[in-house]
Design a protein around this motif. Sequence first.
Motif, PDB file in Angstrom:
ATOM      1  N   THR A   1      47.150 -26.273 -42.426  1.00 25.64           N
ATOM      2  CA  THR A   1      46.767 -26.878 -43.697  1.00 25.64           C
ATOM      3  C   THR A   1      46.218 -28.272 -43.455  1.00 25.64           C
ATOM      4  O   THR A   1      46.509 -28.906 -42.429  1.00 25.64           O
ATOM      5  N   ARG A   2      45.445 -28.748 -44.409  1.00 30.01           N
ATOM      6  CA  ARG A   2      44.955 -30.129 -44.342  1.00 30.01           C
ATOM      7  C   ARG A   2      45.992 -31.110 -44.871  1.00 30.01           C
ATOM      8  O   ARG A   2      45.807 -32.325 -44.770  1.00 30.01           O
ATOM      9  N   ASN A   3      47.080 -30.601 -45.460  1.00 26.22           N
ATOM     10  CA  ASN A   3      48.103 -31.449 -46.074  1.00 26.22           C
ATOM     11  C   ASN A   3      49.326 -31.572 -45.177  1.00 26.22           C
ATOM     12  O   ASN A   3      49.470 -30.849 -44.198  1.00 26.22           O
ATOM     13  N   ASP A   4      50.225 -32.492 -45.538  1.00 24.55           N
ATOM     14  CA  ASP A   4      51.442 -32.632 -44.743  1.00 24.55           C
ATOM     15  C   ASP A   4      52.540 -31.716 -45.301  1.00 24.55           C
ATOM     16  O   ASP A   4      52.409 -31.125 -46.377  1.00 24.55           O
TER      17      ASP A   4
ATOM     18  N   LEU B   1      61.258 -15.925 -42.546  1.00 19.19           N
ATOM     19  CA  LEU B   1      60.055 -16.638 -42.104  1.00 19.19           C
ATOM     20  C   LEU B   1      58.829 -16.177 -42.884  1.00 19.19           C
ATOM     21  O   LEU B   1      58.635 -14.985 -43.106  1.00 19.19           O
ATOM     22  N   PHE B   2      58.019 -17.152 -43.308  1.00 15.47           N
ATOM     23  CA  PHE B   2      56.674 -16.865 -43.805  1.00 15.47           C
ATOM     24  C   PHE B   2      55.676 -17.574 -42.904  1.00 15.47           C
ATOM     25  O   PHE B   2      55.824 -18.771 -42.632  1.00 15.47           O
ATOM     26  N   ILE B   3      54.634 -16.848 -42.460  1.00 13.97           N
ATOM     27  CA  ILE B   3      53.577 -17.452 -41.659  1.00 13.97           C
ATOM     28  C   ILE B   3      52.230 -17.099 -42.270  1.00 13.97           C
ATOM     29  O   ILE B   3      51.966 -15.938 -42.590  1.00 13.97           O
ATOM     30  N   GLY B   4      51.386 -18.101 -42.459  1.00 18.81           N
ATOM     31  CA  GLY B   4      50.047 -17.871 -43.010  1.00 18.81           C
ATOM     32  C   GLY B   4      49.385 -19.182 -43.366  1.00 18.81           C
ATOM     33  O   GLY B   4      50.041 -20.221 -43.486  1.00 18.81           O
ATOM     34  N   SER B   5      48.075 -19.142 -43.542  1.00 19.78           N
ATOM     35  CA  SER B   5      47.339 -20.355 -43.896  1.00 19.78           C
ATOM     36  C   SER B   5      47.843 -20.917 -45.220  1.00 19.78           C
ATOM     37  O   SER B   5      47.952 -20.194 -46.216  1.00 19.78           O
TER      38      SER B   5
END
Length: 398
Positions: free
Chosen positions: A258-261, A218-222
């Motif tokens: 994120t602002r993206n999909d 797992l990676f979690i971050g903005s």
Amino acid sequence: MRILFVRTYCPHSINYGSEMRASRFVDYLRRKGEVDLLTMTSPSGHADINYIERHFRRHYHFNQKGNPRRLTRLEKLRHLLPWQITGHYAKDFQQELNAIVEENQYDLIFVFKLEPVFYFLQLPAKWRQRTVVDYDDFLSDIYKNHYRNIFTAYKNSYSLMLYQHKALVRFKRIFVCAREALLKVPGSWRHKAGVIPNVFNVDPKGFYAEPGPKNRLLFIGSLDYFPNIDGLKWFCRDIWPGFHEKHPNSILTVVGKTRNDAEHVRSLFNHPENLEVAVNVPSTLPYYQNCFASVVPLLNGSGTRLKILESAAYGRPVLATSKGMEGLNFEDGKNIFIFKNSRSFLNAYESLLDEERYRNVTRSAFTVLEDQYSPEAFTECMDENWNMMVDSQQRLKE
């Protein structure tokens, strides 16, 4: 006591890094007095209006009144403004800010992060000496590697460094999130800097004692924060293929705001095998519950990684680069694993397949979290700095 809390954007969900830190400061300041909120931007669709109404006496949002006059190119050059500050500065708002501060006669102005600093450098000395800035990260370090053009990178990094120095000289107190960061503060001004660590709620009931599925990382971050994107690009290009060849059933899940999909995010990493992406999730907890370990593959940036503290709180071991664990008091091989290439990553992962080793690592990390990065540790550090934040006259009122 009247306090003005200043930040660039309106508060969002506190499930992610900087929002957690901001909310800690707000909670502490509310115990000291009435807190108003001022943001450089108006509320977006992600803004948590309920949080704003519950936690602040009143709130001011700039950029709501038509099209304010922006700085000209000549003015930007004269002020050496980096784009991180230019994007949120408009001359019309300086007068509005001055009026807000004068009208409310704030005892303390707390600026969260460096971006809004330019406005407050223009305030009279009376108010600058009541202003505290939380750097959190040193922006001049973070953006050194943001540009391919060396001249542009140097110019922007130098401009950010200039504003960091101005804040040190002109304001009451500066906060950083790790003791290592104090070494970056000029010695003659170090007495004005304090360390306020990042923290995560410590709840033994939320600690998953048993490992999750061994094939899930797992990676979690903005996903709007370029050091995260750069690190993931490197990981997907240089680390993941070799690891995936040895463990073909492995899945890497990337989670972040994120602002993206999600499909756009996948395309940034060239659609590697067995990569899942989840964006703007309401809670990260299920993802930790369903993973074996978390990865923090950062190559640049500064500050400390809340994602490491979060993973420790949930009982999930962390595999990180040396830059990824910078500023945290974890020990390689004991409560965290440092990797620099595919081989060292594979060795770290395979050592965790031993369940006894896995449990020892996660318990050790949780102990470090309890001792040094708990809410109690945050409050203790803020208490130690409080007298430096307010003047002697205000302390007599308390």
